[in-house]
Enzyme design. Structure first.
Site, PDB file in Angstrom:
ATOM      1  N   ASP A 230       0.925  -1.227   0.028  1.00 27.01           N
ATOM      2  CA  ASP A 230       0.114   0.032  -0.034  1.00 27.01           C
ATOM      3  C   ASP A 230       0.958   1.058   0.223  1.00 27.01           C
ATOM      4  OD1 ASP A 230      -2.308  -1.568   0.341  1.00 27.01           O
ATOM      5  OD2 ASP A 230      -2.330  -1.555   2.439  1.00 27.01           O
TER       6      ASP A 230
ATOM      7  N   ARG B 268      -0.974  -0.568  -8.696  1.00 27.97           N
ATOM      8  CA  ARG B 268      -2.338  -0.196  -8.370  1.00 27.97           C
ATOM      9  C   ARG B 268      -2.246   1.286  -8.347  1.00 27.97           C
ATOM     10  NH1 ARG B 268      -3.393  -1.349  -2.343  1.00 27.97           N
ATOM     11  NH2 ARG B 268      -4.619  -3.276  -2.863  1.00 27.97           N
TER      12      ARG B 268
HETATM   13  P1  FDA Z   1     -13.158  10.248  -5.384  1.00 27.27           P
HETATM   14  O1  FDA Z   1     -12.835  10.495  -3.883  1.00 27.27           O
HETATM   15  O2  FDA Z   1     -13.013  11.188  -6.190  1.00 27.27           O
HETATM   16  O3  FDA Z   1     -14.860  10.113  -4.813  1.00 27.27           O
HETATM   17  C1  FDA Z   1     -15.370   9.898  -6.023  1.00 27.27           C
HETATM   18  C2  FDA Z   1     -16.647   9.173  -5.580  1.00 27.27           C
HETATM   19  O4  FDA Z   1     -16.693   7.973  -5.118  1.00 27.27           O
HETATM   20  C3  FDA Z   1     -17.528   9.985  -4.570  1.00 27.27           C
HETATM   21  O5  FDA Z   1     -18.282  11.019  -4.891  1.00 27.27           O
HETATM   22  C4  FDA Z   1     -18.217   8.960  -4.086  1.00 27.27           C
HETATM   23  O6  FDA Z   1     -19.379   8.775  -4.777  1.00 27.27           O
HETATM   24  C5  FDA Z   1     -17.472   7.609  -4.321  1.00 27.27           C
HETATM   25  N1  FDA Z   1     -16.595   7.294  -2.888  1.00 27.27           N
HETATM   26  C6  FDA Z   1     -15.317   7.848  -2.697  1.00 27.27           C
HETATM   27  N2  FDA Z   1     -15.016   7.360  -1.637  1.00 27.27           N
HETATM   28  C7  FDA Z   1     -16.251   6.945  -0.740  1.00 27.27           C
HETATM   29  C8  FDA Z   1     -16.424   6.499   0.480  1.00 27.27           C
HETATM   30  N3  FDA Z   1     -15.392   6.331   1.282  1.00 27.27           N
HETATM   31  N4  FDA Z   1     -17.718   6.101   0.784  1.00 27.27           N
HETATM   32  C9  FDA Z   1     -18.591   6.210  -0.200  1.00 27.27           C
HETATM   33  N5  FDA Z   1     -18.474   6.691  -1.341  1.00 27.27           N
HETATM   34  C10 FDA Z   1     -17.281   6.825  -1.708  1.00 27.27           C
HETATM   35  N6  FDA Z   1      -4.855   5.349  -0.888  1.00 27.27           N
HETATM   36  C11 FDA Z   1      -3.883   5.559  -0.389  1.00 27.27           C
HETATM   37  O7  FDA Z   1      -3.335   6.751  -0.155  1.00 27.27           O
HETATM   38  N7  FDA Z   1      -2.829   4.653  -0.489  1.00 27.27           N
HETATM   39  C12 FDA Z   1      -3.138   3.163  -0.856  1.00 27.27           C
HETATM   40  O8  FDA Z   1      -2.533   2.614  -0.688  1.00 27.27           O
HETATM   41  C13 FDA Z   1      -4.734   3.251  -1.001  1.00 27.27           C
HETATM   42  N8  FDA Z   1      -5.071   1.747  -1.216  1.00 27.27           N
HETATM   43  C14 FDA Z   1      -6.330   1.799  -1.978  1.00 27.27           C
HETATM   44  C15 FDA Z   1      -6.860   0.525  -2.409  1.00 27.27           C
HETATM   45  C16 FDA Z   1      -8.238   0.591  -2.917  1.00 27.27           C
HETATM   46  C17 FDA Z   1      -8.397  -1.084  -3.515  1.00 27.27           C
HETATM   47  C18 FDA Z   1      -8.994   1.442  -3.214  1.00 27.27           C
HETATM   48  C19 FDA Z   1     -10.211   1.455  -3.808  1.00 27.27           C
HETATM   49  C20 FDA Z   1      -8.437   2.831  -2.654  1.00 27.27           C
HETATM   50  C21 FDA Z   1      -7.219   2.876  -1.989  1.00 27.27           C
HETATM   51  N9  FDA Z   1      -6.916   3.827  -1.511  1.00 27.27           N
HETATM   52  C22 FDA Z   1      -5.585   4.181  -1.146  1.00 27.27           C
HETATM   53  C23 FDA Z   1      -7.925   5.198  -1.235  1.00 27.27           C
HETATM   54  C24 FDA Z   1      -7.599   6.294  -2.486  1.00 27.27           C
HETATM   55  O9  FDA Z   1      -6.489   6.938  -2.616  1.00 27.27           O
HETATM   56  C25 FDA Z   1      -8.899   7.250  -2.465  1.00 27.27           C
HETATM   57  O10 FDA Z   1      -8.704   7.917  -1.164  1.00 27.27           O
HETATM   58  C26 FDA Z   1     -10.243   6.535  -2.374  1.00 27.27           C
HETATM   59  O11 FDA Z   1     -10.327   5.580  -3.373  1.00 27.27           O
HETATM   60  C27 FDA Z   1     -11.326   7.660  -2.750  1.00 27.27           C
HETATM   61  O12 FDA Z   1     -11.001   8.093  -4.040  1.00 27.27           O
HETATM   62  P2  FDA Z   1     -11.838   7.708  -5.551  1.00 27.27           P
HETATM   63  O13 FDA Z   1     -11.047   7.380  -6.314  1.00 27.27           O
HETATM   64  O14 FDA Z   1     -12.694   6.678  -5.103  1.00 27.27           O
HETATM   65  O15 FDA Z   1     -12.685   8.882  -5.892  1.00 27.27           O
END
Ligand code: FDA
Length: 325
Positions: free
Chosen positions: A144, A194
């Site tokens: 991660d 990832r």
């Molecule tokens: P964004 O934050 O722009 O959100 C887009 C939309 O997604 C929101 O409007 C909402 O609809 C939905 N959404 C997002 N988060 C939500 C929540 N918590 N609850 C409900 N709806 C939500 N980060 C990091 O710094 N180091 C890491 O190692 C990882 N590892 C990791 C693994 C996996 C499998 C995932 C999916 C994510 C991570 N992350 C991470 C977290 C990542 O950096 C990020 O903070 C989250 O995925 C939220 O960003 P999104 O890309 O989803 O979009």
């Protein structure tokens, strides 16, 4: 989604307290506080034990999702505690094998959970051991990504330990300005990459905020990895971004998978699976869910209201597994 200024302030505050180690220790050592917050955490955590993680993995695997299993924890401050975290990860790899989960089942972990907060040498020794053990068992590993202050050390340990091992991948955060160069360097190694937007609060000079510019950047990083045919996990819940990736036909590439966190947008991941894309779920377990919960609340402020209601009325909390059926 557009948030109010108050929601954005709450989000920033949560990202700041996520890194507050004394608060995390106080929570873990005060049973009443831990118990009060647990109903909110249960929406994102499979359970407190390895058994809970494995059982959830078995159910979701049978539905056709790929799995990342994660023993929650980070910033471990003593050698003894790092050793204990290592033992748990080794036991987890044994449990994955015993449960006959598919070979591509992956263990995801923070290097600061197993040594990086004590010394780089300890992190490297533990990492090498994990790499060897999982290779023998035919299980994959994913490192991660943590705050940018640790990035150089994480990359160094990863590059030394994973240079010849396709079963070991690493996470890169698109919001950091340097990620373009890091991606180029890491694509010389065989492991999966990832890509995430980035969860940690970072100084302005190092990272961009959520918004169109970050989405463009995320797309361009994905384009680079897809065109190089490098194994890639696109980890996001951003529906618009996923629609755009679908339109560009990048999700159909054989080396690409879509990954989401347990409990976040199950409807969307299910839809992706039904459309025939490779999908994967990140399943955390354990008791050290403090930072993880703070991030899940911070990145989607409506979750803060839900968490508050869960804490006051624990019986309303439901684990999300059935939403993936
Ligand atoms: P964004 O934050 O722009 O959100 C887009 C939309 O997604 C929101 O409007 C909402 O609809 C939905 N959404 C997002 N988060 C939500 C929540 N918590 N609850 C409900 N709806 C939500 N980060 C990091 O710094 N180091 C890491 O190692 C990882 N590892 C990791 C693994 C996996 C499998 C995932 C999916 C994510 C991570 N992350 C991470 C977290 C990542 O950096 C990020 O903070 C989250 O995925 C939220 O960003 P999104 O890309 O989803 O979009």
């Amino acid at each position: 989604m557009v948030y109010s200024p108050e929601e954005l302030d709450a989000s920033l505050a949560l990202k700041a307290i996520a890194r507050n180690t004394p608060l995390k220790s106080a929570l873990l050592q005060t049973p009443a506080v831990y118990a009060a917050l647990w109903p909110a955490a249960r929406r994102f955590i499979t359970g407190e034990t390895r058994k809970a993680g494995i059982e959830t993995a078995k159910t979701l695997t049978s539905l056709g999702y790929g799995i990342f299993l994660a023993y929650a924890g980070e910033n471990t401050g003593t050698e003894q505690a790092c050793q204990a975290a290592m033992e748990e990860l080794l036991a987890l790899s044994q449990a994955v094998e015993t449960a006959s989960l598919p070979k591509e089942t992956t263990i995801s972990f923070d290097l600061s959970h197993i040594g990086l907060s004590v010394s780089q040498r300890l992190a490297r020794d533990h990492f090498f051991r994990l790499v060897q053990e999982t290779k023998e068992r035919g299980i994959c590993l994913m490192v991660d990504m943590e705050e940018s202050d640790k990035l150089e050390a994480i990359l160094e340990v990863y590059q030394q330990g994973a240079a010849h091992y396709p079963h070991v991948g690493i996470t890169l955060a698109a919001h950091l300005y340097r990620t373009e160069q890091d991606l180029e360097a890491l694509m010389h190694l065989p492991g999966k990459i990832r890509l995430v937007k980035g969860a940690y609060q970072e100084p302005e000079e190092r990272a961009m905020k959520r918004g169109e510019a970050l989405d463009e950047r995320f797309l361009s990083l994905i384009e680079r990895a897809v065109s190089a045919q490098h194994p890639l996990s696109i980890a996001t819940h951003d529906q618009h971004l996923l629609q755009e990736l679908e339109r560009r036909k990048w999700l159909a590439a054989p080396q690409v998978e879509v990954e989401m966190l347990y409990g976040v947008r199950p409807d969307l991941l299910k839809q992706m699976k039904q459309a025939g894309y490779q999908t994967r779920l990140y399943l955390p377990y354990g008791t050290e869910w403090y930072l993880y919960l703070c991030h899940r609340l911070a990145e989607y402020p409506p979750n803060i209201y839900q968490a508050l209601a869960d804490c006051v009325q624990p019986s309303r909390t439901q684990q999300p597994t059935s939403n993936y059926f």
